[in-house]
Design an enzyme around this catalytic site. Structure first.
Site, PDB file in Angstrom:
ATOM      1  N   CYS A 203       0.356  -1.153   0.498  1.00 49.62           N
ATOM      2  CA  CYS A 203       0.307   0.037   0.021  1.00 49.62           C
ATOM      3  C   CYS A 203       0.900   1.143   0.592  1.00 49.62           C
ATOM      4  O   CYS A 203       0.137   2.570   0.174  1.00 49.62           O
ATOM      5  CB  CYS A 203      -0.896  -0.191   1.423  1.00 49.62           C
ATOM      6  SG  CYS A 203      -1.882  -1.414   0.969  1.00 49.62           S
ATOM      7  N   CYS A 226      -3.935   5.075   9.424  1.00 51.18           N
ATOM      8  CA  CYS A 226      -3.985   3.471   8.668  1.00 51.18           C
ATOM      9  C   CYS A 226      -5.534   2.697  10.220  1.00 51.18           C
ATOM     10  O   CYS A 226      -5.446   2.036  10.274  1.00 51.18           O
ATOM     11  CB  CYS A 226      -3.005   2.656   8.948  1.00 51.18           C
ATOM     12  SG  CYS A 226      -1.695   3.204  10.280  1.00 51.18           S
TER      13      CYS A 226
END
Length: 230
Positions: A203, A226
């Protein structure tokens, strides 16, 4: 110390610590909350705080969230830091292996639902490890993202239910790199390859000239955090 006492202490300390150096904030944090830990992701900000902690309180626990998806360079940076300082980072792992996660949620969950993937591999493990402590230290800075602009050097972390210290909240990226160069610190070599913010390999991409420093995280998704920081 009950919650009301902690809140009163935090309000008073927030004003005092705002003008203090990162070293002074860390010294006050470990003296006031001996049951404290530092969450390290091996980015530029975090290697600075590893260095400060090793000078101020080398016995303080430093943990990392091993998602099993970090860059090779990140794992190598961890190993080099351990050898240099003669210490070991506490490894925190998710309940699910990557194979178990795929069986339950499908292949490459980070592509279809990165928030769910982050919850499984980062947020849930962080919640579990922080439950063992009364305070934690992070390397977030106010100018990293709008979501961090109001971070104080000490605050009560409502999400995880403990005191949170951000000793370099007022630092700029230049401050961070000046410290790294001045003290000849070990750092993740990906920073030299246009990765200002480094997360999981799946990611994280390189950041192009003129892009926001966090543009390389979860590219293509309306996601900038996150879930570890509110």
């Amino acid at each position: 110390m009950n919650l009301l006492e902690k809140e009163a202490l935090i309000l008073e300390a927030a004003q005092t610590l705002e003008t203090q150096s990162a070293d002074a904030v860390v010294e006050w944090a470990v003296a006031t909350f001996p049951n404290i830990t530092f969450a390290c992701s091996f980015g530029a900000e975090d290697v600075v705080l590893v260095d400060i902690l090793q000078k101020v309180s080398p016995s303080t626990d430093i943990f990392y969230l091993d998602t099993d998806l970090h860059f090779r360079e990140t794992y190598e940076t961890k190993a080099r830091l351990e050898e240099h300082y003669g210490m070991s980072f506490v490894r925190v792992i998710p309940k699910l292996t990557l194979q178990e996660q795929e069986a339950l949620h499908g292949a490459e969950l980070w592509k279809s639902n990165p928030t769910s993937c982050c919850n499984i591999r980062k947020v849930d493990p962080l919640t579990n490890i922080l439950g063992k402590y009364e305070a934690w230290i992070t390397g977030i800075r106010r100018d990293q993202a709008p979501t961090r602009a109001n971070a104080k050097k000490i605050e009560y972390d409502v999400k995880f239910g403990l005191v949170k210290f951000n000793p370099i909240a007022d630092w700029t990226s230049e401050d961070v790199w000046n410290y790294i160069r001045e003290h000849d610190l070990i750092y993740n070599p990906l920073h030299d390859q246009y990765y200002p913010s480094i997360g999981c390999e799946k990611c994280t991409r390189q950041v192009l000239p003129g892009e926001d420093p966090r543009a390389g995280r979860w590219a293509g998704f309306e996601k900038t955090e996150c879930g570890l920081h509110k």
